[in-house]
Design a protein around this motif. Sequence first.
Motif, PDB file in Angstrom:
ATOM      1  N   HIS A  88       1.294  -1.569   0.130  1.00  0.00           N
ATOM      2  CA  HIS A  88       0.350  -0.523   0.023  1.00  0.00           C
ATOM      3  C   HIS A  88       0.716   0.961   0.307  1.00  0.00           C
ATOM      4  O   HIS A  88       2.620   1.196   1.270  1.00  0.00           O
ATOM      5  N   LEU A  90       1.053   5.412  -0.147  1.00  0.00           N
ATOM      6  CA  LEU A  90       0.686   6.811   0.162  1.00  0.00           C
ATOM      7  C   LEU A  90       1.360   8.097  -0.627  1.00  0.00           C
ATOM      8  O   LEU A  90       2.855   8.219   0.164  1.00  0.00           O
ATOM      9  N   ILE A  97      -4.276  13.808  -0.061  1.00  0.00           N
ATOM     10  CA  ILE A  97      -3.776  11.946  -0.013  1.00  0.00           C
ATOM     11  C   ILE A  97      -4.267  12.348  -1.769  1.00  0.00           C
ATOM     12  O   ILE A  97      -4.723  12.865  -2.716  1.00  0.00           O
ATOM     13  N   TYR A  99      -1.651  10.998  -4.123  1.00  0.00           N
ATOM     14  CA  TYR A  99      -1.645   9.796  -4.458  1.00  0.00           C
ATOM     15  C   TYR A  99      -1.810   8.107  -3.680  1.00  0.00           C
ATOM     16  O   TYR A  99      -0.849   7.953  -2.567  1.00  0.00           O
ATOM     17  N   GLN A 100      -2.735   7.496  -4.527  1.00  0.00           N
ATOM     18  CA  GLN A 100      -2.859   6.305  -3.398  1.00  0.00           C
ATOM     19  C   GLN A 100      -2.760   4.481  -4.425  1.00  0.00           C
ATOM     20  O   GLN A 100      -3.515   4.789  -5.669  1.00  0.00           O
ATOM     21  N   ASN A 101      -2.157   3.788  -3.858  1.00  0.00           N
ATOM     22  CA  ASN A 101      -1.794   2.422  -4.610  1.00  0.00           C
ATOM     23  C   ASN A 101      -1.903   1.258  -3.788  1.00  0.00           C
ATOM     24  O   ASN A 101      -1.119   1.302  -2.696  1.00  0.00           O
ATOM     25  N   PHE A 123     -10.544   1.077  -0.234  1.00  0.00           N
ATOM     26  CA  PHE A 123      -9.670   1.402   0.160  1.00  0.00           C
ATOM     27  C   PHE A 123     -10.532   1.968   1.636  1.00  0.00           C
ATOM     28  O   PHE A 123     -11.673   2.359   1.350  1.00  0.00           O
ATOM     29  N   TYR A 125     -10.997   4.693   5.394  1.00  0.00           N
ATOM     30  CA  TYR A 125     -10.598   5.648   5.955  1.00  0.00           C
ATOM     31  C   TYR A 125     -11.219   5.620   8.046  1.00  0.00           C
ATOM     32  O   TYR A 125     -12.106   5.481   7.382  1.00  0.00           O
ATOM     33  N   ASN A 151      -5.219   1.652  -8.694  1.00  0.00           N
ATOM     34  CA  ASN A 151      -5.347   3.320  -8.205  1.00  0.00           C
ATOM     35  C   ASN A 151      -6.572   3.087  -7.696  1.00  0.00           C
ATOM     36  O   ASN A 151      -7.080   3.808  -7.933  1.00  0.00           O
TER      37      ASN A 151
END
Length: 183
Positions: A88, A90, A97, A99-101, A123, A125, A151
């Motif tokens: 993961h 970030l 955020i 970019y998140q993958n 994803f 939170y 992504n």
Amino acid sequence: MNPPIGQKHDRGDGVHFGRKRLSAGRGMFMVALYRSRLFTALAAACALVLASSSVAQAGAVGSTPVQTFEYSVGGMTMKVPTGCLFTHILRGGGKKITYQNAGVDCAFVGALSSGFCNWRIDFTYANTNNKTYRTSRGRTHAECKIDPMRNNSPQTLPRYGKACAHLYVNGVRRVSQCHHITK
């Protein structure tokens, strides 16, 4: 006779170094000058840190091993061996955020397996009390894939807490990886 250059001699009236004489008064001046420069440099460094800390950029990368498990697809038993990691990533700053993958990487025996069938990556939170307030559910992929990946779009979170990625295979959560998001 003069001593060779580079040898120190103490004759009771100061320290001689070669042909130059350093008295105790001049030595104290040099120490005071050194201290002054040191404190000035430290003050400048502190001012630079304080001035630039309001817009901190941060990133996090974490991997969790995928445990061995079996599941059934169309009456056939599939086995995921060891050798796979769920990663993961970030990027951003503060609650933003950029970019998140998340995805799976397999090596050794894990790379030889049939992969992950009917998979999805979600994803989530959560706030600082660990209460989930947002979920970005990925679509379920019917095909089998050895390296599933997803992504997520950039976003600004309403509060601090943690961001997690979860891999589901055949509707069952198999592995999770989280990062804490703090001030």
